[in-house]
Every structure is written in structure tokens, then in C-alpha cells.
Design a protein around this motif. Structure first.
Motif, PDB file in Angstrom:
ATOM      1  N   HIS A 277       0.817  -1.228   0.000  1.00  0.00           N
ATOM      2  CA  HIS A 277       0.000   0.000   0.000  1.00  0.00           C
ATOM      3  C   HIS A 277       0.848   1.275   0.000  1.00  0.00           C
ATOM      4  O   HIS A 277       0.440   2.300  -0.558  1.00  0.00           O
ATOM      5  CB  HIS A 277      -0.955   0.007   1.193  1.00  0.00           C
ATOM      6  CG  HIS A 277      -0.281   0.150   2.532  1.00  0.00           C
ATOM      7  ND1 HIS A 277      -0.116   1.367   3.150  1.00  0.00           N
ATOM      8  CD2 HIS A 277       0.261  -0.778   3.359  1.00  0.00           C
ATOM      9  CE1 HIS A 277       0.510   1.184   4.304  1.00  0.00           C
ATOM     10  NE2 HIS A 277       0.745  -0.102   4.453  1.00  0.00           N
ATOM     11  N   THR A 278       2.059   1.220   0.570  1.00  0.00           N
ATOM     12  CA  THR A 278       2.903   2.418   0.589  1.00  0.00           C
ATOM     13  C   THR A 278       3.322   2.827  -0.817  1.00  0.00           C
ATOM     14  O   THR A 278       3.367   4.019  -1.141  1.00  0.00           O
ATOM     15  CB  THR A 278       4.149   2.183   1.450  1.00  0.00           C
ATOM     16  OG1 THR A 278       4.839   1.003   0.978  1.00  0.00           O
ATOM     17  CG2 THR A 278       3.783   2.005   2.912  1.00  0.00           C
ATOM     18  N   GLN A 279       3.626   1.845  -1.679  1.00  0.00           N
ATOM     19  CA  GLN A 279       4.025   2.155  -3.053  1.00  0.00           C
ATOM     20  C   GLN A 279       2.819   2.538  -3.907  1.00  0.00           C
ATOM     21  O   GLN A 279       2.894   3.454  -4.734  1.00  0.00           O
ATOM     22  CB  GLN A 279       4.758   0.961  -3.672  1.00  0.00           C
ATOM     23  CG  GLN A 279       6.116   0.684  -3.058  1.00  0.00           C
ATOM     24  CD  GLN A 279       7.065   1.871  -3.171  1.00  0.00           C
ATOM     25  OE1 GLN A 279       7.128   2.541  -4.194  1.00  0.00           O
ATOM     26  NE2 GLN A 279       7.796   2.137  -2.102  1.00  0.00           N
ATOM     27  N   ASP A 427      13.691   7.959  -4.013  1.00  0.00           N
ATOM     28  CA  ASP A 427      12.778   6.843  -4.245  1.00  0.00           C
ATOM     29  C   ASP A 427      11.339   7.340  -4.339  1.00  0.00           C
ATOM     30  O   ASP A 427      11.031   8.496  -4.036  1.00  0.00           O
ATOM     31  CB  ASP A 427      12.913   5.806  -3.131  1.00  0.00           C
ATOM     32  CG  ASP A 427      12.522   6.355  -1.777  1.00  0.00           C
ATOM     33  OD1 ASP A 427      11.343   6.236  -1.394  1.00  0.00           O
ATOM     34  OD2 ASP A 427      13.404   6.922  -1.089  1.00  0.00           O
ATOM     35  N   GLN A 428      10.438   6.457  -4.739  1.00  0.00           N
ATOM     36  CA  GLN A 428       9.055   6.830  -5.010  1.00  0.00           C
ATOM     37  C   GLN A 428       8.321   7.300  -3.748  1.00  0.00           C
ATOM     38  O   GLN A 428       7.592   8.290  -3.771  1.00  0.00           O
ATOM     39  CB  GLN A 428       8.309   5.647  -5.634  1.00  0.00           C
ATOM     40  CG  GLN A 428       6.882   5.961  -6.045  1.00  0.00           C
ATOM     41  CD  GLN A 428       6.318   4.932  -7.003  1.00  0.00           C
ATOM     42  OE1 GLN A 428       6.566   4.991  -8.204  1.00  0.00           O
ATOM     43  NE2 GLN A 428       5.570   3.976  -6.491  1.00  0.00           N
ATOM     44  N   TRP A 429       8.530   6.586  -2.634  1.00  0.00           N
ATOM     45  CA  TRP A 429       7.849   6.948  -1.395  1.00  0.00           C
ATOM     46  C   TRP A 429       8.276   8.331  -0.912  1.00  0.00           C
ATOM     47  O   TRP A 429       7.447   9.157  -0.520  1.00  0.00           O
ATOM     48  CB  TRP A 429       8.140   5.891  -0.323  1.00  0.00           C
ATOM     49  CG  TRP A 429       7.464   6.163   0.987  1.00  0.00           C
ATOM     50  CD1 TRP A 429       6.203   5.819   1.357  1.00  0.00           C
ATOM     51  CD2 TRP A 429       8.033   6.848   2.111  1.00  0.00           C
ATOM     52  NE1 TRP A 429       5.938   6.248   2.638  1.00  0.00           N
ATOM     53  CE2 TRP A 429       7.041   6.883   3.129  1.00  0.00           C
ATOM     54  CE3 TRP A 429       9.278   7.442   2.355  1.00  0.00           C
ATOM     55  CZ2 TRP A 429       7.268   7.484   4.365  1.00  0.00           C
ATOM     56  CZ3 TRP A 429       9.499   8.044   3.597  1.00  0.00           C
ATOM     57  CH2 TRP A 429       8.494   8.047   4.581  1.00  0.00           C
ATOM     58  N   PRO A 454      19.872   4.053  -9.630  1.00  0.00           N
ATOM     59  CA  PRO A 454      18.586   4.505  -9.097  1.00  0.00           C
ATOM     60  C   PRO A 454      18.614   4.462  -7.576  1.00  0.00           C
ATOM     61  O   PRO A 454      19.608   4.049  -6.977  1.00  0.00           O
ATOM     62  CB  PRO A 454      17.588   3.496  -9.670  1.00  0.00           C
ATOM     63  CG  PRO A 454      18.397   2.246  -9.851  1.00  0.00           C
ATOM     64  CD  PRO A 454      19.789   2.705 -10.211  1.00  0.00           C
ATOM     65  N   SER A 455      17.520   4.863  -6.967  1.00  0.00           N
ATOM     66  CA  SER A 455      17.428   4.905  -5.513  1.00  0.00           C
ATOM     67  C   SER A 455      17.647   3.518  -4.898  1.00  0.00           C
ATOM     68  O   SER A 455      17.381   2.494  -5.531  1.00  0.00           O
ATOM     69  CB  SER A 455      16.053   5.431  -5.102  1.00  0.00           C
ATOM     70  OG  SER A 455      15.035   4.630  -5.688  1.00  0.00           O
ATOM     71  N   VAL A 461      12.193   6.835 -10.242  1.00  0.00           N
ATOM     72  CA  VAL A 461      11.357   8.014 -10.432  1.00  0.00           C
ATOM     73  C   VAL A 461      11.877   8.919 -11.535  1.00  0.00           C
ATOM     74  O   VAL A 461      11.100   9.399 -12.371  1.00  0.00           O
ATOM     75  CB  VAL A 461      11.210   8.794  -9.111  1.00  0.00           C
ATOM     76  CG1 VAL A 461      10.215   9.938  -9.288  1.00  0.00           C
ATOM     77  CG2 VAL A 461      10.745   7.878  -7.996  1.00  0.00           C
ATOM     78  N   LEU A 462      13.185   9.173 -11.566  1.00  0.00           N
ATOM     79  CA  LEU A 462      13.724  10.044 -12.607  1.00  0.00           C
ATOM     80  C   LEU A 462      13.458   9.448 -13.984  1.00  0.00           C
ATOM     81  O   LEU A 462      13.009  10.152 -14.898  1.00  0.00           O
ATOM     82  CB  LEU A 462      15.226  10.255 -12.392  1.00  0.00           C
ATOM     83  CG  LEU A 462      15.917  11.173 -13.411  1.00  0.00           C
ATOM     84  CD1 LEU A 462      15.267  12.548 -13.446  1.00  0.00           C
ATOM     85  CD2 LEU A 462      17.407  11.287 -13.108  1.00  0.00           C
TER      86      LEU A 462
END
Length: 722
Positions: A277-279, A427-429, A454-455, A461-462
């Protein structure tokens, strides 16, 4: 029993087992915040995977496999009231009392010591401890409630730390024991910082029914989280999740468990994709904010006004912007949200400086926020731009205990323009949390090198923002930096462009070819030579991809410490886990600690070890003028910094970078990782090991392309809202 090191934990899995003599190589999960698992070797006949063990032995450095723990004696851990009370009394609730003093108190008063002190406080005068410790003991017991005493006494015997118990008690108050006893796996869903391993260990020690549906659901959630952590993906395909679950846990019903966690919204199903759910929520937040951004735009300057301002800046700092740089600046000025990407030496920081100066000229009272993912990256951004910069966690006022931020939807940042540097690391979060706080922000510039790693946490994300085609992107390709570090920059450029035939090791880039088993020795010679030339160890940074292999981070740190900062009668030492910290050591901060103004990745030097109280040793570290004192659990946030991981170095630059290239780390060596490591060098880059391996691995792309649906989500949102 002979004196040895002791580690405590439980066996995760056996890697090798000899049935004739019981020689065992295993992965052992250690009850220590310093590291989660390590390889242990020794003789043990039967392993009980539901049992905690003390292993007695010594740390060893294997020439091929890196750091291991060689055990000679094994002892099963038996929970006891004595151990429970000693942990309690030596916790942070009782300053000045360590394990030794706690043992003295227990020996004097026994199992019911807390009640005895409450009934007759004067009884503490019969204990052979200092007046300061007596005061701490009495204060700690008087300030803790009866319920909390009972909760601590109950859970500490099951291996939970005082900090974990305090978090649990704060959440459930008087119902703590009842709730956790009913379902210990509930903690991983509701208490920040408590994961499946802690819940599993607690359940086993409590004698909880391991056939319970609660455990099945926890395993399923943890499988998704582990997949994300292992691969950096933001989702896992449903069929793969089910296949893996049913293969390992055939006693449980996958469908029943999955439906239950869906009801609680712990896992989300979209088509054939399963998200934690966090992502899932983070992706939705990013998509929504980007499409509605900004709530209010800044006035955009005319091209004529912009040209005049640029000319003034060029004259003031003696620089001439070319057409691509001017185009990048104009794109930012005319766009509410834009992306600037390019490799080292392409002028990203120069463009940021121009943008900051232009807006300060146009709007003298404008509020500009500069931020980056790590402390060193933020500091570097601030120094180069002449404007104070913050880590993202510091900017948002992060609360470590709850993993929440002060600034959010309800209390947004008081900023007009936001510049995010080193964005490939975000990161996405974390990006979602940042966007949640941007209700007042009118313009965002995202800056990063799309070819870097990446993260560490899930997302790309980038990459996803660029691929969405919704945000103006300026890609800088021309290299402008011609002097310091130029050969490093051109090596990096050749790697990105796959110009492998053009690669040369000359000038500021050197490759020292040597057999794998000679790499450490040669690195030590190189470091010693630089020190003799007048450089400090602060100028020299070793970077390696792995911790435990040969020529890995752990081994190199110990060897460099012996070379640079050996034991000396005038220098104090303090052993903590497998570290033997010494005054003068170069150390690395492992976590963000906002209250102490120290961030993950910061590097400092130990200036003092105060061991006057053997039960409360304190280490003082100088982080370039920021003096931080470590004791108790804070010590777990420190490690050696002579050699650090490439991921930890991301966002930083060092005058001299040394990288081992060895076969034992070959599967980690990929083009993006090596590119990131190389670009950490400001001036001199030294590669040591196998040149043929290096040339082979820079042509090796990542085996796994991160799975993320952010770009798709951004595009679909546009289609549905046209």
C-alpha cells in the motif's frame, strides 16, 4: 570457556554441511543493529531454527569470501527474569546504569527488585553502585507506570529492545500485552521500524501458533516487501507471488491470505500487479500532484528581460553560457515543473546558480528551497550555489521514531521555488512525501544524472518522469569542465556512450593491474604513498560494491585503519560489535538523525572516546564542525568510513577515489554502478585489480530493469482527464 567474541541470534539457512564431522557454513541473523546477517563457520550437529543461540569465536577475514565469524562454542539462549531485568535496567530509561551495574542491582535485590524499590526507596542504599546511579535508578522506577513496568518485564524477555517496547506501549497502552499476545504479527503493520523478522522471533519465543492465519498473512506481506527491497520494484506480478508462496508455504491457503490482506488494504491489486500500500499510494500521490501542479504560478520573465539578466550574471562571475545552457535556463523560467539531466562536467550546477540568481533579482523576497537526498550532496549543492541547502528529510522535518514528517498536506512548506538535486537517488515513497508538502510551491526543478544508480529503495522516479513525456526535459551533453578531473569526466562519458575503444587510462585516471589476492596490499601501498605526498585520509576515499567479500568494505576498512590509525597508548579504543573504534578514526553516519543535524552518508572523525564510565562509553565525532556525541543505541549508527559502498558515496565527490576491481564482486559490477563510482572522483581516479574484468563489466547492462508503473499512471491520468 576461553575468552572469545560473542554474537547472539539465530540460524537463517545452512550453506554447507558435512554429515561426517558436522562442519557447517551458515547464514546467521545477528541480534545487533550493526548488521542483519553474516556468514558463520564451525561445528554444530543439529540446528534448531526456532532457537536463539550464543556463538563464541572470532571474526576472520577469508581471502576469497571476506569477513566471517568462526565459532568454537555454541550455547542455546534461555530466556530468564534475570536477563529481562538486566536489559530493562541498562536501557535508556536509566541513564548512567549499564549492564554491569544492572547485574549488581539484580544480585542485590532479586526478581522483584522493582516492587521492593517502590515499597521502600531507601533499599537502594544497600546496593554497591554510585550515588548518580542510585538517583538514576530511583528516578527511572518512579517515573515509569506500573503498567509499563509489567509490559517491559513481559516483552524484554522475548528479545525486544526497550525502544521497540516503548513504541508498542505508546500505540496500545494498557492493552499492549493482550493485543500482542493475540497477534504478534500485527506489529509489522502498525509499528514503524518493526518488521517480519522481529514479529517472527517474538511469536516463536511466545509460543504463538505458527499455523495461524495471522502468520500466513504476515508472510505474504513480507514476501512483497522483500521482493521490492531486493529488486527495487514497486510491484510484483500476482502469478509469481502466488507461485513462490505456495512453493515455500504449502500448508497455507494463498487465496485466503491474500483476500484478508486486501481487506485491510495492506496489499493492493491492480490488474495482474500486486503493490504494497505504501508504493501504491505514493504512485497515486505523485500522479495527482504533478497533474494539478502548481496551485499558483510565478510570473514568467520576457525573453528580453531574461537575456539582460543572463548577461549581468555572465559578467559578474566571468562565464559565458552557450545556447544549450541558455535554453535550459529559459525552459526552467517558462515551465512550472522541469527536469535537467546530464553527466559530470556538463554544467548542471552552473545552470542552477543562474536560475537562483535570476529569481533573486526578479523577486528579492522569494523563498527558494534547495534540497538533495543526502547530507553531503546537500552540503555540496549549498557550497556551489551560495544558498543554504537541506536534505529532503531535514527540509520536511522527519520524525525518526514514527517515520513521519512535520511538513505535509496539512502543513505545507513555506517555499516558492524548489530545486531537487541528485534526483536519481530519490525513491518513489520519499518523492510522494515531498510533493505532499508542496501546496505553496510554484515552481520545481528536478536535477539529476539519469545514468547513475537509481534509488536504494523502490522506484525509478527520474526514469519514469522522463519517459512520461509530460515534463519538459533538458539533457546536457556537452562537457565544459576542461581542467581538474577532466580525464575522469571523459572516461565517464565514454562509458555512457559505449565508446569502449576510446577508453584510456592516463593523466588523472590510472589502472593498476594486479592479481586478486594482491589487490589489498597494492591499495595500502597507494594510500600510504598519497599520505606521504601530504594528502590526508579525508582526501582519499575507497569505494567498493560489497561488504563481506574479499577486498570488500569490511576487510579494507580494518586494513586501512591499521595503516592510518593503528593502536597507540595515547589513543583510546572502544569495541562495539565487530568494530574497534579508535580516536582519530574516519567514520560514516548510517542514518538520518535530524535532531543532531547529522545525515545518512556524512563522514567525520572520532575526536574523543570517554570511557570513564565503562557502562556508558561515549564517542564524540566531528562532522566538519558539527560535534556529535554517540552512546547507547546511537553507536549502532556509526561505521568505518575509510572504505564505503558506492551507494553511500552517491551524491558526493572526493579528490582521490580508489576502487578495487575483483572477481569476487563481479556479479555486482555493472555499467551503471561503475559509472556512479567513477563520477565520485573530483580529480584522481585509481582502479586496482583486473582491467579485463573492468572492461567486460562496463559493457554489462543491469540484468533487471526495475518494474514501476509510475510513467504509465501519469500517461493514463492525462488520457482520462482530457
Amino acid at each position: 570457556m576461553p575468552k572469545h567474541e560473542k554474537i547472539t541470534g539465530y540460524f537463517e539457512r545452512v550453506i554447507f554441511y558435512n554429515e561426517q564431522n558436522y562442519y557447517t557454513v551458515a547464514s546467521f541473523s545477528v541480534d545487533s543493529p550493526l548488521f542483519d546477517e553474516m556468514i558463520v563457520v564451525g561445528y554444530i550437529k543439529d540446528i534448531d531454527y526456532d532457537q536463539n543461540y550464543h556463538l563464541y569465536g572470532d571474526y576472520t577475514d577469508h581471502t576469497t569470501y571476506g569477513q566471517q565469524f568462526k565459532f568454537e562454542n555454541v550455547e542455546k539462549v534461555k530466556p530468564s527474569d534475570e536477563a529481562s531485568l538486566i536489559r530493562f535496567l541498562s536501557s535508556t530509561l536509566f541513564p548512567s546504569i549499564g549492564k554491569k551495574s544492572a547485574g549488581v542491582i539484580y544480585d542485590a535485590l532479586g526478581d522483584d527488585l522493582i516492587q521492593k524499590i517502590k515499597d521502600d526507596p531507601s533499599i537502594i542504599n544497600s546496593i554497591s553502585i554510585s550515588d548518580k546511579q542510585k538517583e538514576s535508578l530511583l528516578s527511572g522506577i518512579n517515573n515509569s507506570s506500573h503498567d509499563f513496568d509489567a509490559i517491559v518485564n513481559y516483552f524484554v524477555s522475548f528479545g525486544l529492545s526497550i525502544n521497540q517496547i516503548m513504541k508498542i506501549e505508546k500505540k496500545y497502552t494498557k492493552n499492549t500485552i493482550e493485543i500482542v499476545t493475540n497477534n504478534p504479527y500485527q506489529l509489522m503493520e502498525e509499528i514503524s521500524g518493526i518488521g517480519f523478522k522481529t514479529c517472527e522471533k517474538l511469536a516463536i519465543n511466545m509460543g504463538f501458533d505458527l499455523k495461524s492465519h495471522h502468520r500466513a498473512e504476515a508472510i505474504l506481506i513480507n514476501n512483497v516487501l522483500e521482493h521490492m527491497a531486493r529488486n527495487g520494484d514497486t510491484y510484483v506480478y500476482l502469478d509469481l507471488l502466488q507461485k513462490d508462496f505456495e512453493k515455500k508455504y504449502s500448508d497455507y491457503n494463498f487465496i485466503d491470505a491474500f483476500l484478508e490482506v486486501q481487506k485491510r488494504r495492506m496489499l493492493m491489486l491492480e490488474g495482474d500487479k500486486v503493490y504494497h500500500h505504501t508504493q501504491f499510494d505514493s504512485e497515486q500521490i505523485i500522479t495527482s500532484v504533478i497533474h494539478s501542479f502548481p496551485n499558483q504560478s510565478l510570473d514568467k520573465p520576457s525573453d528580453k528581460k531574461l537575456e539582460t539578466l543572463l548577461q549581468n550574471i555572465e559578467q559578474s562571475i566571468n562565464i559565458t553560457y552557450d545556447e544549450s545552457q541558455k535554453a535550459a535556463i529559459k525552459t526552467f523560467m517558462h515551465s512550472d515543473l522541469s527536469i535537467l539531466t546530464g553527466g559530470p562536467g556538463t554544467g548542471k550546477t552552473t545552470i542552477i546558480n543562474a536560475m537562483v540568481q535570476i529569481y533573486k533579482e526578479l523577486y528579492p523576497t522569494i523563498r527558494i528551497g534547495l534540497t538533495a537526498p543526502t547530507g553531503r550532496a546537500a552540503k555540496r549543492l549549498g557550497e556551489l550555489s551560495g544558498t543554504e541547502a537541506f536534505t529532503i528529510h531535514s527540509l520536511l522535518k522527519w520524525d525518526l521514531d514514527n517515520n513521519t514528517f512535520k511538513y505535509n498536506y496539512e502543513e505545507p512548506l513555506d517555499i516558492d521555488i524548489l530545486v531537487i538535486d541528485e534526483f536519481s537517488m530519490v525513491d518513489q515513497w520519499l518523492f510522494a512525501r515531498l510533493l505532499e508538502a508542496c501546496a505553496n510551491v510554484k515552481k520545481i526543478l528536478i536535477v539529476g544524472d539519469e545514468n547513475q544508480l537509481p534509488s536504494v529503495l523502490p522506484g525509478a522516479v527520474l526514469r519514469d518522469l522522463i519517459q512520461s513525456d509530460l515534463i519538459p526535459v533538458v539533457k546536457l551533453e556537452t562537457i565544459y569542465r576542461q581542467k581538474d578531473g577532466s580525464s575522469v569526466i571523459y572516461l565517464a562519458d565514454d562509458i555512457v556512450k559505449s565508446n569502449y575503444d576510446a577508453i584510456r587510462f592516463e593523466d588523472d585516471v590510472r589502472f593498476f593491474e594486479t592479481p586478486n589476492d594482491h589487490v589489498d596490499h597494492l591499495i595500502l601501498q597507494i594510500v600510504e604513498q598519497y599520505i606521504n605526498y601530504g594528502y590526508s585520509i579525508n582526501d582519499i576515499q575507497l569505494l567498493a560494491p560489497m561488504y563481506k567479500n574479499a577486498s570488500g568494505i569490511n576487510i579494507l576498512n580494518k586494513k586501512i585503519q591499521q595503516l592510518i590509525n593503528p593502536a597507540h597508548p595515547d589513543k583510546k579504543d572502544f569495541k562495539y560489535g565487530y568494530h574497534n573504534f579508535r580516536e582519530g578514526d574516519k567514520v560514516l553516519q548510517l542514518k538520518n538523525l535530524i535532531d543532531l543535524d547529522v545525515s545518512n552518508g556524512d563522514i567525520g572523525f572520532i575526536i574523543e572516546i570517554d570511557d570513564s564510565n565503562k557502562n556508558d562509553v561515549r564517542i564524540t565525532v566531528d562532522f566538519e564542525g558539527n560535534i556529535v556525541e554517540y552512546h547507547d543505541e546511537l553507536l549502532s549508527y556509526l561505521t568505518y568510513a575509510y572504505c564505503i559502498s558506492i551507494h553511500k558515496a552517491q551524491g558526493s565527490e572526493y579528490p582521490i577515489v580508489i576502487i578495487p576491481i575483483v572477481n569476487s564482486a563481479s556479479y555486482m559490477l555493472r555499467k551503471r554502478l561503475l559509472y556512479t563510482a567513477i563520477t565520485r572522483s573530483k580529480k584522481n581516479l585509481l582502479l586496482v585489480g583486473s582491467q579485463s574484468l573492468f572492461l567486460e563489466r562496463i559493457s554489462k547492462a543491469d540484468d533487471h530493469i526495475r518494474l514501476s508503473s509510475l510513467s504509465e499512471s501519469l500517461k493514463q491520468y492525462t488520457m482520462f482527464n482530457q
